[in-house]
Design a protein around this motif. Structure first.
Motif, short mmCIF file in Angstrom:
data_model
loop_
_atom_site.label_atom_id
_atom_site.label_comp_id
_atom_site.label_asym_id
_atom_site.label_seq_id
_atom_site.Cartn_x
_atom_site.Cartn_y
_atom_site.Cartn_z
N GLY A 167 0.75 -1.25 0.00
CA GLY A 167 0.00 0.00 0.00
C GLY A 167 0.79 1.30 0.00
O GLY A 167 0.22 2.36 0.25
N ALA A 168 2.11 1.25 -0.28
CA ALA A 168 2.88 2.49 -0.34
C ALA A 168 2.35 3.39 -1.45
O ALA A 168 1.93 2.92 -2.51
N ARG A 169 2.38 4.68 -1.19
CA ARG A 169 1.91 5.68 -2.17
C ARG A 169 2.90 5.79 -3.32
O ARG A 169 2.54 5.94 -4.48
N GLN A 170 4.19 5.78 -2.99
CA GLN A 170 5.23 5.77 -4.03
C GLN A 170 6.46 5.06 -3.50
O GLN A 170 6.73 5.07 -2.30
N VAL A 171 7.19 4.40 -4.40
CA VAL A 171 8.43 3.72 -4.03
C VAL A 171 9.50 4.12 -5.02
O VAL A 171 9.31 4.02 -6.24
N LEU A 172 10.63 4.59 -4.49
CA LEU A 172 11.77 4.91 -5.35
C LEU A 172 12.85 3.86 -5.11
O LEU A 172 13.25 3.61 -3.98
N LEU A 198 21.66 12.10 -5.35
CA LEU A 198 20.98 13.04 -4.46
C LEU A 198 20.61 14.35 -5.16
O LEU A 198 19.43 14.73 -5.15
N PRO A 199 21.55 15.05 -5.82
CA PRO A 199 21.14 16.29 -6.50
C PRO A 199 20.13 16.05 -7.62
O PRO A 199 19.26 16.89 -7.86
N LEU A 200 20.22 14.89 -8.28
CA LEU A 200 19.28 14.59 -9.37
C LEU A 200 17.86 14.44 -8.83
O LEU A 200 16.90 15.02 -9.37
N VAL A 201 17.70 13.69 -7.74
CA VAL A 201 16.36 13.45 -7.20
C VAL A 201 15.82 14.71 -6.52
O VAL A 201 14.60 14.95 -6.50
N LEU A 202 16.71 15.56 -6.00
CA LEU A 202 16.25 16.79 -5.35
C LEU A 202 15.76 17.84 -6.34
O LEU A 202 15.15 18.83 -5.95
N PRO A 230 11.20 15.40 -3.04
CA PRO A 230 10.67 14.22 -2.34
C PRO A 230 11.19 14.11 -0.91
O PRO A 230 12.34 14.44 -0.63
N LYS A 231 10.32 13.69 -0.03
CA LYS A 231 10.69 13.33 1.35
C LYS A 231 10.08 11.96 1.61
O LYS A 231 8.91 11.72 1.28
N PHE A 232 10.84 11.08 2.21
CA PHE A 232 10.40 9.69 2.36
C PHE A 232 10.07 9.37 3.82
O PHE A 232 10.85 9.66 4.72
N ASP A 233 8.90 8.75 4.00
CA ASP A 233 8.47 8.33 5.34
C ASP A 233 9.32 7.18 5.86
O ASP A 233 9.59 7.07 7.05
N ILE A 234 9.72 6.31 4.92
CA ILE A 234 10.55 5.16 5.28
C ILE A 234 11.67 5.03 4.25
O ILE A 234 11.43 5.09 3.04
N ILE A 235 12.90 4.87 4.73
CA ILE A 235 14.03 4.57 3.86
C ILE A 235 14.60 3.22 4.29
O ILE A 235 14.91 3.02 5.47
N PHE A 236 14.67 2.30 3.35
CA PHE A 236 15.33 1.01 3.58
C PHE A 236 16.74 1.07 3.01
O PHE A 236 16.95 1.57 1.90
N THR A 237 17.69 0.52 3.73
CA THR A 237 19.02 0.35 3.14
C THR A 237 19.66 -0.88 3.79
O THR A 237 19.78 -0.97 5.01
N SER A 238 20.00 -1.86 2.97
CA SER A 238 20.48 -3.15 3.48
C SER A 238 21.88 -3.42 2.94
O SER A 238 22.12 -3.36 1.74
N GLU A 239 22.80 -3.71 3.85
CA GLU A 239 24.19 -4.07 3.51
C GLU A 239 24.85 -3.00 2.64
O GLU A 239 25.49 -3.29 1.64
N LEU A 252 15.02 12.03 4.10
CA LEU A 252 14.09 11.51 5.10
C LEU A 252 13.11 12.60 5.53
O LEU A 252 13.50 13.73 5.80
N ALA A 253 11.84 12.24 5.61
CA ALA A 253 10.82 13.16 6.11
C ALA A 253 11.10 13.45 7.59
O ALA A 253 11.70 12.62 8.28
N PRO A 254 10.66 14.61 8.09
CA PRO A 254 10.99 15.00 9.47
C PRO A 254 10.69 13.93 10.52
O PRO A 254 11.45 13.73 11.45
N SER A 255 9.57 13.23 10.37
CA SER A 255 9.24 12.19 11.35
C SER A 255 9.46 10.79 10.78
O SER A 255 8.93 9.80 11.30
N GLY A 256 10.26 10.71 9.70
CA GLY A 256 10.49 9.44 9.02
C GLY A 256 11.47 8.52 9.73
O GLY A 256 12.12 8.91 10.71
N LEU A 257 11.57 7.28 9.25
CA LEU A 257 12.45 6.27 9.82
C LEU A 257 13.34 5.67 8.75
O LEU A 257 12.89 5.40 7.62
N VAL A 258 14.61 5.48 9.09
CA VAL A 258 15.55 4.74 8.23
C VAL A 258 15.76 3.37 8.87
O VAL A 258 16.19 3.27 10.02
#
Length: 318
Positions: free
Chosen positions: A128-133, A219-223, A229-238, A257-263
């Protein structure tokens, strides 16, 4: 300071945005896939790594990473190939953590940073994510693995789940065509042409964005996107195996990361040969004083693995 100096001297791979092909048939032709099912999570499908590499000569690979891997007999060639074709163990740890937390991702914006096969982003998409990058260092990984995996999951969701996929909801049960006999081979035959063509317009695909390149150029490209964009959740593995990458990784997390977001970060304690690991990254994060870092799970078996979460120490003004 030493980390920053090393980083500035290393080569920079230009970032690019990748649009899914208008006709994705060729990406899934002769696809052999596996399925991972963890607890109550939806089944996640991904192309089988061994078969993928065996068919390397038939794939479009402008970066020549497949031949470099073969020549060097390595899963990691710094600055050339950053390991995205392999599903690393910590990805499963992070999937299990999401199952434990019961995260639904409903309406959230999610970034899968260093995505590789894209399983974490695909989970968010299915739930149900609204958007995934999706972002990975190598364009070959994005074009030949991440995008096909997303399409594959759209296709499978549109089909009635077969009896064979309903079997064995084990913790790390991986089942796919690799293990099936010939009588079951229909389950993995290329999708019908009409359905495959329609998949590029699948509603889930419209929520996805795909990027390759170095974090310093990503980073500069996506900004540049409006609104930023600001992300509510950022996943990063290994992704913390090399200390040279810490400044760029930290800056990307800080800016996106969004102000109240989680990595959510999954990692091994130590990466032999490349020198990074959780203790060094924790020290780096403490020095920057931007994030709190909390341990969610610490594995005790073998080479220790961990899942940690980062959140802002204080909400940013913007």
């Amino acid at each position: 300071a030493e980390v920053d100096d090393k980083t500035s001297a290393s080569p920079v791979k230009e970032a690019n945005e990748h649009l899914p092909p208008s006709d994705p048939r060729f990406l899934l032709a002769d696809a052999v896939f596996e399925t991972v099912t963890i607890g109550t999570l939806p089944p996640l499908h991904f192309l089988n790594e061994t078969v993928f590499e065996r068919m390397a000569s038939e794939r479009e690979d402008r970066e020549k990473i497949l031949s470099c891997m073969e020549e060097n007999n390595s899963d990691l060639i710094s600055g050339v190939y950053e390991g995205g074709l392999k599903v690393w163990e910590c990805t499963y740890d992070l999937l299990e953590q999401m199952e434990k937390e019961g995260e639904t991702f409903s309406g959230k914006s999610v970034l899968d940073l260093g995505c590789g096969a894209g399983l974490l982003g695909i989970l968010a998409l299915k739930r149900g994510a609204r958007q995934v990058l999706f972002q990975d260092y190598n364009s070959t990984v994005i074009e030949q693995l991440t995008v096909p995996n997303v399409i594959l999951n759209c296709q499978q969701d549109d089909e009635v789940e077969s009896d064979s996929e309903k079997k064995g909801k084990g913790k790390k049960h991986k089942k796919g065509c690799v293990e099936k006999g010939k009588e079951d081979s229909n389950a993995c035959s290329p999708p019908p042409k009409k359905r495959a063509t329609d998949l590029s317009k699948h509603p889930l695909m419209s929520r996805c964005h795909f990027y390759s390149g170095d974090w310093r150029t990503f980073l500069p490209l996506v900004l540049k996107k409006e609104p930023q964009p600001k992300f509510d959740i950022i996943f990063t593995s290994e992704t913390i195996y090399n200390t040279c990458y810490y400044p760029a990784l930290h800056e990307a997390l800080h800016q996106l990361l969004a102000p109240s977001g989680l990595v959510y970060l999954a990692t091994k304690s130590h990466y032999f040969g490349v020198g990074g690991g959780l203790h060094l990254f924790e020290t780096f994060v403490e020095q920057r004083s931007v994030f709190y870092l909390d341990h969610l799970w610490d594995g005790a078996e073998g080479l220790q693995r961990h899942v940690v979460v980062l959140r802002f120490k204080k909400q940013k003004d913007n």
